[in-house]
Design an enzyme around this catalytic site. Sequence first.
Site, PDB file in Angstrom:
ATOM      1  N   SER A  83      67.656  39.780 -20.208  1.00 42.20           N
ATOM      2  CA  SER A  83      67.294  38.360 -20.245  1.00 42.20           C
ATOM      3  C   SER A  83      66.324  38.110 -19.095  1.00 42.20           C
ATOM      4  CB  SER A  83      68.537  37.463 -20.151  1.00 42.20           C
ATOM      5  OG  SER A  83      69.233  37.686 -18.956  1.00 42.20           O
ATOM      6  N   SER A 111      64.996  42.881 -18.352  1.00 37.92           N
ATOM      7  CA  SER A 111      63.908  42.273 -19.122  1.00 37.92           C
ATOM      8  C   SER A 111      62.605  42.449 -18.369  1.00 37.92           C
ATOM      9  CB  SER A 111      64.175  40.780 -19.336  1.00 37.92           C
ATOM     10  OG  SER A 111      63.019  40.173 -19.889  1.00 37.92           O
ATOM     11  N   HIS A 257      69.172  37.830 -31.057  1.00 35.17           N
ATOM     12  CA  HIS A 257      68.518  37.322 -29.842  1.00 35.17           C
ATOM     13  C   HIS A 257      69.321  36.141 -29.261  1.00 35.17           C
ATOM     14  CE1 HIS A 257      64.429  38.062 -27.975  1.00 35.17           C
ATOM     15  NE2 HIS A 257      64.869  37.086 -27.224  1.00 35.17           N
ATOM     16  N   GLY A 290      77.281  36.562 -28.585  1.00 35.32           N
ATOM     17  CA  GLY A 290      78.520  35.791 -28.608  1.00 35.32           C
ATOM     18  C   GLY A 290      79.771  36.527 -28.155  1.00 35.32           C
ATOM     19  N   GLY A 311      74.754  38.714 -22.731  1.00 34.12           N
ATOM     20  CA  GLY A 311      73.573  38.065 -22.175  1.00 34.12           C
ATOM     21  C   GLY A 311      73.920  36.908 -21.251  1.00 34.12           C
TER      22      GLY A 311
HETATM   23  C1  LIG Z   1      67.903  33.207 -20.813  1.00 30.43           C
HETATM   24  C2  LIG Z   1      67.782  34.331 -21.795  1.00 30.43           C
HETATM   25  C3  LIG Z   1      66.653  35.123 -21.778  1.00 30.43           C
HETATM   26  C4  LIG Z   1      66.534  36.191 -22.675  1.00 30.43           C
HETATM   27  N1  LIG Z   1      65.446  37.011 -22.578  1.00 30.43           N
HETATM   28  C5  LIG Z   1      65.357  38.085 -23.410  1.00 30.43           C
HETATM   29  C6  LIG Z   1      64.297  39.015 -23.268  1.00 30.43           C
HETATM   30  O1  LIG Z   1      63.450  38.894 -22.377  1.00 30.43           O
HETATM   31  N2  LIG Z   1      64.235  40.050 -24.151  1.00 30.43           N
HETATM   32  C7  LIG Z   1      65.190  40.229 -25.129  1.00 30.43           C
HETATM   33  O2  LIG Z   1      65.111  41.180 -25.906  1.00 30.43           O
HETATM   34  N3  LIG Z   1      66.229  39.384 -25.246  1.00 30.43           N
HETATM   35  C8  LIG Z   1      66.335  38.332 -24.416  1.00 30.43           C
HETATM   36  N4  LIG Z   1      67.417  37.498 -24.538  1.00 30.43           N
HETATM   37  C9  LIG Z   1      68.462  37.784 -25.545  1.00 30.43           C
HETATM   38  C10 LIG Z   1      69.557  38.692 -24.973  1.00 30.43           C
HETATM   39  O3  LIG Z   1      69.078  39.993 -24.723  1.00 30.43           O
HETATM   40  C11 LIG Z   1      70.732  38.837 -25.943  1.00 30.43           C
HETATM   41  O4  LIG Z   1      70.257  39.281 -27.194  1.00 30.43           O
HETATM   42  C12 LIG Z   1      71.548  37.569 -26.132  1.00 30.43           C
HETATM   43  O5  LIG Z   1      71.590  36.797 -24.957  1.00 30.43           O
HETATM   44  C13 LIG Z   1      72.969  37.976 -26.526  1.00 30.43           C
HETATM   45  O6  LIG Z   1      73.741  36.881 -26.772  1.00 30.43           O
HETATM   46  P1  LIG Z   1      74.775  36.237 -25.706  1.00 30.43           P
HETATM   47  O7  LIG Z   1      73.947  35.484 -24.724  1.00 30.43           O
HETATM   48  O8  LIG Z   1      75.603  35.343 -26.579  1.00 30.43           O
HETATM   49  O9  LIG Z   1      75.581  37.340 -25.084  1.00 30.43           O
HETATM   50  C14 LIG Z   1      67.559  36.436 -23.634  1.00 30.43           C
HETATM   51  C15 LIG Z   1      68.696  35.630 -23.629  1.00 30.43           C
HETATM   52  C16 LIG Z   1      68.824  34.594 -22.733  1.00 30.43           C
HETATM   53  C17 LIG Z   1      70.074  33.772 -22.746  1.00 30.43           C
END
Ligand SMILES: Cc1cc2nc3c(=O)[nH]c(=O)nc-3n(C[C@H](O)[C@H](O)[C@H](O)COP(=O)(O)O)c2cc1C
Length: 358
Positions: A83, A111, A257, A290, A311
């Site tokens: 993230s 990230s 995502h 989730g 995440g």
């Molecule tokens: C603030 C934020 C920034 C994120 N940035 C990226 C990113 O740069 N690249 C990416 O593949 N996923 C990104 N994600 C998605 C996370 O890798 C992940 O798929 C997701 O947060 C998983 O769900 P969860 O937050 O419910 O655990 C981001 C998620 C959040 C919350």
Amino acid sequence: MTDTVNHLVNLDDYETRARELLDPAAYDYIAGGADAEVSLGLPRRALDAIRLRPRVMTDITTCDLSTTVLGHPVPAPILVAPSGDHGIAHPAGELATARGAADTGTVMVVSSGSTYPLEDIAAAAAGPRWMHLPLLRDRDLAVELLRRAERSGYSAICLTVDHKVMAKRERNIRNRWSTPPSPNFPAAAVPRAEWDVTGAAIRKRFDGLLDRSATWPYVSWLAERTSLPVVAKGVLAGADAALAVASGAAAVIVSDHGGRQLDTAVPPIEALPEVVAAVGDRAEVYVDGGFRRGTDVLKALALGARAVLIGRPVLWGLAVDGAAGVSAVLLMLRDELETAMAMCGAAGVAGVTKELVR
Ligand SMILES: Cc1cc2nc3c(=O)[nH]c(=O)nc-3n(C[C@H](O)[C@H](O)[C@H](O)COP(=O)(O)O)c2cc1C
């Protein structure tokens, strides 16, 4: 801080506390999803609807959570999802996240949209780390980032394949939120005067960065340019997972995502069995989206995932207590998983089979 932290007994408590601490627009940026945010609620409902069928009277004197991901030993099948912009949760940003993750021995997927340069994050902690790469239009920039990752000890490249266009994230638009530019993309930086006044700047920035024409040969192109394993993040269909693996991916991450891209997409936990069946033993399969409870992780393992990634909870832990908060969140989920496995009669991750879920 310790008194407050002692009252945080689950991952949702960390979110509640982080919300009290964070600027409301920053909280919304992290917590929010795309469009009507239907997808934000889907994993919880899907996970809760899966029933556990425990086995009893097995010897659970020791319960071994350890496993490997792409050959790295990890103490539990729980990894840190990529993230961006951890600096909005804590001034030490990814430096603290890296320390917190390393203290627990798990893999952090960094990230490339990080607040701190990739090299500084690598220097902050000795834990295993993978680098996330977007589908960059500028292939020279992609190779440059790849080389930087290789030089600073990242051990896998996580290519995010579900992010070619910027979703409509309404909370960010209402809050006029725009993420600060990452030092990893200096050429793509939006002038500071623009990034906090209009959400349009961030969309424009991403449209310029990402390759809408990318197809599966992008994965082969990347795999041919590095000896590091490539992980394809963001598949929800078995057919896509098979194509990712045929294109050279060593692992796939079933992901929506975090509900931040295509709203109402199938929740990852529901897509998982199809992907596992399509991939077989040709690649490792992980899942995110989730996961907040040990029983959630157990269900993913039972449905064939090798590991889950989390995440937002990592960012909540970071906001609440820096590196210690990140560790606390990871260890809390690990502890819950251990209890859930023991109550299901599984003495190790190999014992978590699909017979445990209905
Ligand atoms: C603030 C934020 C920034 C994120 N940035 C990226 C990113 O740069 N690249 C990416 O593949 N996923 C990104 N994600 C998605 C996370 O890798 C992940 O798929 C997701 O947060 C998983 O769900 P969860 O937050 O419910 O655990 C981001 C998620 C959040 C919350």
